[in-house]
Design a protein around this motif. Structure first.
Motif, mmCIF file in Angstrom:
data_model
loop_
_atom_site.group_PDB
_atom_site.id
_atom_site.type_symbol
_atom_site.label_atom_id
_atom_site.label_comp_id
_atom_site.label_asym_id
_atom_site.label_seq_id
_atom_site.Cartn_x
_atom_site.Cartn_y
_atom_site.Cartn_z
ATOM 1 N N ARG A 148 0.797 -0.929 -0.083
ATOM 2 C CA ARG A 148 -0.291 -0.029 0.472
ATOM 3 C C ARG A 148 1.014 1.150 -0.257
ATOM 4 O O ARG A 148 1.761 1.064 0.921
ATOM 5 C CB ARG A 148 -0.715 0.237 1.132
ATOM 6 N N ILE A 164 -3.655 -3.737 10.151
ATOM 7 C CA ILE A 164 -3.408 -4.855 9.368
ATOM 8 C C ILE A 164 -3.099 -3.941 7.777
ATOM 9 O O ILE A 164 -2.643 -3.918 6.961
ATOM 10 C CB ILE A 164 -4.669 -5.877 9.142
ATOM 11 N N MET A 165 -3.335 -2.663 7.663
ATOM 12 C CA MET A 165 -3.631 -1.725 7.177
ATOM 13 C C MET A 165 -2.317 -1.874 7.086
ATOM 14 O O MET A 165 -1.624 -1.567 5.772
ATOM 15 C CB MET A 165 -5.501 -1.354 6.842
ATOM 16 N N HIS A 179 2.179 -8.100 6.607
ATOM 17 C CA HIS A 179 1.362 -7.734 7.015
ATOM 18 C C HIS A 179 0.732 -9.510 6.743
ATOM 19 O O HIS A 179 -0.255 -9.492 7.597
ATOM 20 C CB HIS A 179 0.635 -7.185 5.344
ATOM 21 N N ARG A 183 -2.519 -10.863 7.768
ATOM 22 C CA ARG A 183 -3.557 -11.760 7.565
ATOM 23 C C ARG A 183 -3.847 -12.662 7.869
ATOM 24 O O ARG A 183 -4.647 -13.206 8.015
ATOM 25 C CB ARG A 183 -3.102 -11.314 6.013
ATOM 26 N N TRP A 186 -5.837 -12.752 10.524
ATOM 27 C CA TRP A 186 -7.324 -12.815 10.640
ATOM 28 C C TRP A 186 -8.060 -13.623 9.820
ATOM 29 O O TRP A 186 -9.434 -13.900 9.611
ATOM 30 C CB TRP A 186 -6.543 -11.162 9.755
ATOM 31 N N GLY A 346 -15.552 -2.685 8.489
ATOM 32 C CA GLY A 346 -16.775 -3.160 8.014
ATOM 33 C C GLY A 346 -17.721 -2.893 8.659
ATOM 34 O O GLY A 346 -18.754 -3.610 8.020
ATOM 35 N N THR A 349 -18.470 0.655 5.458
ATOM 36 C CA THR A 349 -18.790 -0.347 4.013
ATOM 37 C C THR A 349 -20.186 -1.126 3.507
ATOM 38 O O THR A 349 -20.884 -0.744 2.621
ATOM 39 C CB THR A 349 -18.091 -1.326 3.473
ATOM 40 N N ARG A 418 -1.928 1.881 -4.006
ATOM 41 C CA ARG A 418 -0.623 1.199 -3.766
ATOM 42 C C ARG A 418 0.284 1.305 -3.583
ATOM 43 O O ARG A 418 0.102 2.588 -4.631
ATOM 44 C CB ARG A 418 -0.184 -0.501 -4.731
ATOM 45 N N PRO A 487 -14.775 -4.789 -5.908
ATOM 46 C CA PRO A 487 -15.475 -3.872 -4.830
ATOM 47 C C PRO A 487 -14.230 -4.452 -3.641
ATOM 48 O O PRO A 487 -14.302 -3.302 -2.866
ATOM 49 C CB PRO A 487 -16.803 -4.219 -4.428
ATOM 50 N N PHE A 488 -13.876 -5.137 -3.425
ATOM 51 C CA PHE A 488 -13.412 -6.048 -2.603
ATOM 52 C C PHE A 488 -11.839 -6.044 -2.255
ATOM 53 O O PHE A 488 -11.246 -7.081 -1.824
ATOM 54 C CB PHE A 488 -14.344 -7.079 -2.137
ATOM 55 N N SER A 489 -11.592 -5.679 -3.802
ATOM 56 C CA SER A 489 -10.015 -4.909 -4.176
ATOM 57 C C SER A 489 -9.803 -6.646 -4.559
ATOM 58 O O SER A 489 -10.351 -7.543 -4.459
ATOM 59 C CB SER A 489 -9.390 -4.722 -3.022
ATOM 60 N N ALA A 493 -3.917 -8.590 0.298
ATOM 61 C CA ALA A 493 -4.576 -8.053 0.701
ATOM 62 C C ALA A 493 -5.625 -7.108 0.813
ATOM 63 O O ALA A 493 -5.888 -6.233 0.956
ATOM 64 C CB ALA A 493 -3.979 -6.164 1.089
ATOM 65 N N ASN A 494 -6.000 -7.845 -0.526
ATOM 66 C CA ASN A 494 -8.418 -7.490 -0.396
ATOM 67 C C ASN A 494 -9.027 -8.291 0.934
ATOM 68 O O ASN A 494 -8.484 -7.743 2.496
ATOM 69 C CB ASN A 494 -8.650 -8.895 -1.597
ATOM 70 N N CYS A 495 -9.933 -7.704 0.640
ATOM 71 C CA CYS A 495 -10.895 -7.850 1.855
ATOM 72 C C CYS A 495 -11.087 -8.731 2.472
ATOM 73 O O CYS A 495 -11.775 -9.789 1.940
ATOM 74 C CB CYS A 495 -12.267 -7.286 1.276
ATOM 75 N N VAL A 496 -11.063 -8.801 3.832
ATOM 76 C CA VAL A 496 -10.562 -10.690 4.497
ATOM 77 C C VAL A 496 -12.456 -11.042 4.900
ATOM 78 O O VAL A 496 -12.052 -11.859 5.098
ATOM 79 C CB VAL A 496 -9.892 -10.143 5.594
HETATM 80 C C1 HEM Z 1 -19.586 -4.312 1.612
HETATM 81 C C2 HEM Z 1 -18.920 -4.628 2.305
HETATM 82 C C3 HEM Z 1 -17.496 -4.171 2.177
HETATM 83 C C4 HEM Z 1 -16.745 -3.475 1.292
HETATM 84 C C5 HEM Z 1 -17.484 -2.958 -0.214
HETATM 85 C C6 HEM Z 1 -14.913 -3.829 1.771
HETATM 86 C C7 HEM Z 1 -14.067 -3.595 0.234
HETATM 87 C C8 HEM Z 1 -12.736 -3.311 1.097
HETATM 88 C C9 HEM Z 1 -11.450 -2.479 0.046
HETATM 89 C C10 HEM Z 1 -11.628 -2.132 -1.305
HETATM 90 C C11 HEM Z 1 -10.299 -3.173 0.829
HETATM 91 C C12 HEM Z 1 -9.099 -2.769 0.606
HETATM 92 C C13 HEM Z 1 -8.341 -4.577 0.088
HETATM 93 C C14 HEM Z 1 -6.666 -3.156 -0.254
HETATM 94 O O1 HEM Z 1 -6.385 -2.588 -0.325
HETATM 95 O O2 HEM Z 1 -6.251 -3.977 -1.500
HETATM 96 C C15 HEM Z 1 -10.591 -4.028 2.177
HETATM 97 C C16 HEM Z 1 -10.147 -3.871 3.730
HETATM 98 C C17 HEM Z 1 -10.152 -4.631 4.041
HETATM 99 N N1 HEM Z 1 -11.678 -5.041 5.357
HETATM 100 FE FE1 HEM Z 1 -13.415 -4.663 4.092
HETATM 101 N N2 HEM Z 1 -15.032 -4.267 2.971
HETATM 102 C C18 HEM Z 1 -16.386 -4.741 2.943
HETATM 103 C C19 HEM Z 1 -16.314 -5.673 4.387
HETATM 104 C C20 HEM Z 1 -15.602 -5.516 5.489
HETATM 105 C C21 HEM Z 1 -16.127 -6.303 6.674
HETATM 106 C C22 HEM Z 1 -17.524 -6.519 7.404
HETATM 107 C C23 HEM Z 1 -15.256 -6.513 7.335
HETATM 108 C C24 HEM Z 1 -14.611 -7.824 8.317
HETATM 109 C C25 HEM Z 1 -14.272 -6.932 9.889
HETATM 110 C C26 HEM Z 1 -13.980 -6.260 5.815
HETATM 111 C C27 HEM Z 1 -12.420 -6.180 6.897
HETATM 112 C C28 HEM Z 1 -11.352 -5.544 5.977
HETATM 113 C C29 HEM Z 1 -10.442 -5.944 6.538
HETATM 114 C C30 HEM Z 1 -9.583 -6.571 8.021
HETATM 115 C C31 HEM Z 1 -9.431 -4.952 5.026
HETATM 116 C C32 HEM Z 1 -8.097 -5.255 5.800
HETATM 117 C C33 HEM Z 1 -7.280 -6.150 4.870
HETATM 118 C C34 HEM Z 1 -6.111 -6.707 4.239
HETATM 119 O O3 HEM Z 1 -5.237 -5.482 4.175
HETATM 120 O O4 HEM Z 1 -5.448 -7.799 5.080
HETATM 121 N N3 HEM Z 1 -14.658 -5.535 5.134
HETATM 122 N N4 HEM Z 1 -12.276 -3.960 2.167
#
Ligand code: HEM
Length: 559
Positions: A148, A164-165, A179, A183, A186, A346, A349, A418, A487-489, A493-496
């Motif tokens: 990132r 984690i971010m 990371h 991860r 997590w 969490g 979003t 990134r 939307p979740f990347s 490091a996509n959305c866990v």
């Molecule tokens: C519609 C719902 C959600 C969307 C659209 C979303 C989207 C994203 C995106 C775009 C990223 C960035 C990934 C990157 O930098 O490549 C991310 C990371 C993350 N999300 Fe979500 N998210 C959602 C829900 C959640 C929920 C429910 C949780 C749980 C608590 C969560 C926890 C995380 C975490 C911990 C990361 C960092 C992952 C990492 O660095 O490995 N997200 N999310």
């Protein structure tokens, strides 16, 4: 003319250019070094040329003017390493301009315009680009991709190092390793089994949401209620409960705090050097973000005091599952920052995705009817319990509605970021060279609306494009390229929380549509649409105006 070319002017100007060189080459980050570089050279010139010290203010002015001009000219010149990336001059000169658009909350609309004008890659700051290209995103965010961007240093305070971010950010010596460790912890909290087990909190929260919204008199702001629900659920997930917004409707004003800090955090991302300065100012302790940190630290205190009997997300991210006494456990400040990332990431979003789906359904009554028919069908036809996530996951139209919302209105609108770390040597991708120290945003909203990936009508919300045989329902050539849906990347490091979020959304929407007739309070759909779209503010967190609706319980007869 003489005046400008006097020895002291020449020395002051040379000092300004030299100072620029030092900043460019060594990137000093400490404010004390900056003060030294800003103000010591004028004193040195006065001393060296035996001038009275009263001449120092004028020399300082010349020095700083020369420094500023040198920086500006360099950034717009062909000598700049990002000179080959097109973009408006106002953005090339400084990151302040994109920071300003981030504060205003209209970065999404602005970036969309810029990409339409300049193409897939746009320069949007002195060291920033926006890259609306799915192929490049896949490579640069993939397993051998980049960490990132340094903008994540904004979140690095003494109290919150390395969530984690941020642990995956370019300023760490080995972001991939740091990371991956975070991860892995997590990931244990988000296995399929762990997600199924969250139903013990999720289902009662949804039941409470359904009851509470039904109890309100008159029109309600449904988006706000989704926020209460997602926030309470995060409290269950991380702290064994304790948030009670559905009951007290945010008596502690926590949503307000998050809404207050969102614009500042979003803009400081582009000016990470400014954060330590702002934090050093008197009053920083009262900043909204600090209030949020204080709140979450108290929650972590209470949760850790309960020990390791509860297997929630904190159980894993705090390393309570590690039985070997000799193995290191995450330090407290890492637990705090991970928890902060999780509860905001969490809740906001998922609430955004739910609100936007309802908005789109209200704008398209025929599609709302179609969705209701699908839900009624499995409930009455098959006797499916609407708490059955597995069955809901198979419903084509419900999933189509959610996916189409995530496409047109991704909760993370414009900044999955990134960066090319310093010392990395630059990368070549898709015929473009990105030098080290470049930060890039991959804007899901722009990529998702690119006709190369989704066509026809890429800006329109049409769930039918996600159904089998969709190509036969369109009057124009049909494109549905999932490479362009992120939307979740993508990548390590996509959305866990992706699967959990999808589960939440399916359950809430199915039950809402089954239990209530939902209508916008504003009868004129054009006005309703305009008000909703105007109210969306992209501060990384997507702030929303009120989603005012009238709910009528569906009678047994109409069900
Ligand atoms: C519609 C719902 C959600 C969307 C659209 C979303 C989207 C994203 C995106 C775009 C990223 C960035 C990934 C990157 O930098 O490549 C991310 C990371 C993350 N999300 Fe979500 N998210 C959602 C829900 C959640 C929920 C429910 C949780 C749980 C608590 C969560 C926890 C995380 C975490 C911990 C990361 C960092 C992952 C990492 O660095 O490995 N997200 N999310």
């Amino acid at each position: 003319m003489d005046k400008y070319l006097s020895p002291e002017s020449t020395a002051a100007i040379a000092g300004g250019v030299l100072t620029h060189f030092i900043f460019n080459r060594f990137e000093p980050h400490r404010p004390l070094i900056w003060l030294f570089l800003f103000f010591v050279p004028p004193f040195a010139v006065a001393y060296g040329l035996h001038l009275p010290y009263t001449s120092v203010p004028l020399l300082a002015l010349k020095h700083l003017t020369a420094l500023t001009l040198s920086v500006v000219l360099y950034r717009i010149s062909p000598l700049h390493p990002l000179a080959h990336i097109p973009g408006p001059i106002s953005l090339k000169i400084s990151n302040f301009a994109i920071a300003y658009h981030s504060v205003r909350g209209k970065r999404n609309v602005y970036m969309e315009k810029l990409h339409r004008r300049y193409g897939k890659i746009v320069r949007m700051g002195s060291d920033q680009i926006s890259f609306a290209d799915a192929e490049a995103a896949k490579i640069l965010m993939g397993n051998k991709g980049l960490p990132r961007a340094v903008g994540y240093a904004t979140a690095e305070t003494l109290d919150t190092p390395g969530s984690i971010m941020t642990s995956y950010a370019a300023f760490y010596p080995n972001p991939t390793k740091v990371h991956a460790e975070r991860r892995a912890r997590w990931a244990l909290a988000f296995t399929s089994k762990a997600i199924r087990e969250t139903d013990q909190f999720l289902l009662p929260r949804i039941a409470s949401l359904m009851t509470k919204i039904g109890e309100q008199k008159g029109p309600i702001d449904l988006g706000r209620w989704f926020g209460y629900f997602t926030f309470d659920f995060m409290g269950d997930l991380f702290f064994d409960g304790g948030f009670d917004m559905l009951n007290d409707q945010d008596a502690d004003g926590l949503w307000k705090i998050i809404e207050d800090f969102a614009p500042a955090i979003a803009s400081l991302f582009y000016l990470p050097w400014l954060t330590p300065i702002l934090l050093a100012l008197p009053g920083a302790k009262d900043a909204p973000v600090q209030k949020f940190f204080d709140f979450s630290i108290k929650c972590v205190d209470k949760r850790l005091a309960k020990g390791n009997k509860i297997q929630d997300v904190t159980y894993y991210i705090a390393g309570q599952h590690i039985e070997d006494e000799d193995k290191p456990k995450p330090p407290r400040n890492v637990i705090d920052s991970d928890v902060q990332t999780g509860i905001v990431g969490g809740s906001d979003t998922t609430a955004s995705a739910l609100s936007n789906t309802v908005f789109c359904l209200l704008m398209n009554e025929d599609k709302l009817k179609k969705l209701r028919k699908e839900i009624d069908g499995i409930y009455h036809g098959e006797g499916v319990d609407l708490n059955d996530s597995a069955r809901l996951a198979e419903l084509p139209y419900l999933n189509a509605c959610i996916n189409e919302t995530l496409r047109v209105f991704p909760p993370v609108q414009t900044r999955i970021s990134r960066g090319v770390p310093r010392g990395y040597g630059g990368v070549h991708v898709g015929g473009v060279y990105l030098p080290e120290n470049t930060s890039m945003d991959f804007p899901p909203r722009v990529i998702h609306r690119d006709p190369e990936y989704f066509s026809p009508y890429p800006d329109s919300w049409i769930p039918e494009r996600w159904l089998a045989n969709a190509d036969s329902t369109f009057d124009q050539p049909f494109v549905h390229n999932l490479e362009g849906f992120m939307p979740f990347s993508v990548g390590p490091a996509n959305c866990v929380g992706r699967n959990l979020a999808m589960r939440e959304m399916r359950l809430v929407l199915a039950q809402l549509v089954y239990k209530y007739d939902v209508k916008p309070e504003q009868p004129d759909l054009k006005v309703f649409e305009k008000e909703w779209l105007d109210g969306l503010e992209d501060h990384q967190i997507l702030l929303k105006g009120p989603l005012k609706v009238i709910l009528t319980p569906r009678s047994a007869a109409s069900n």
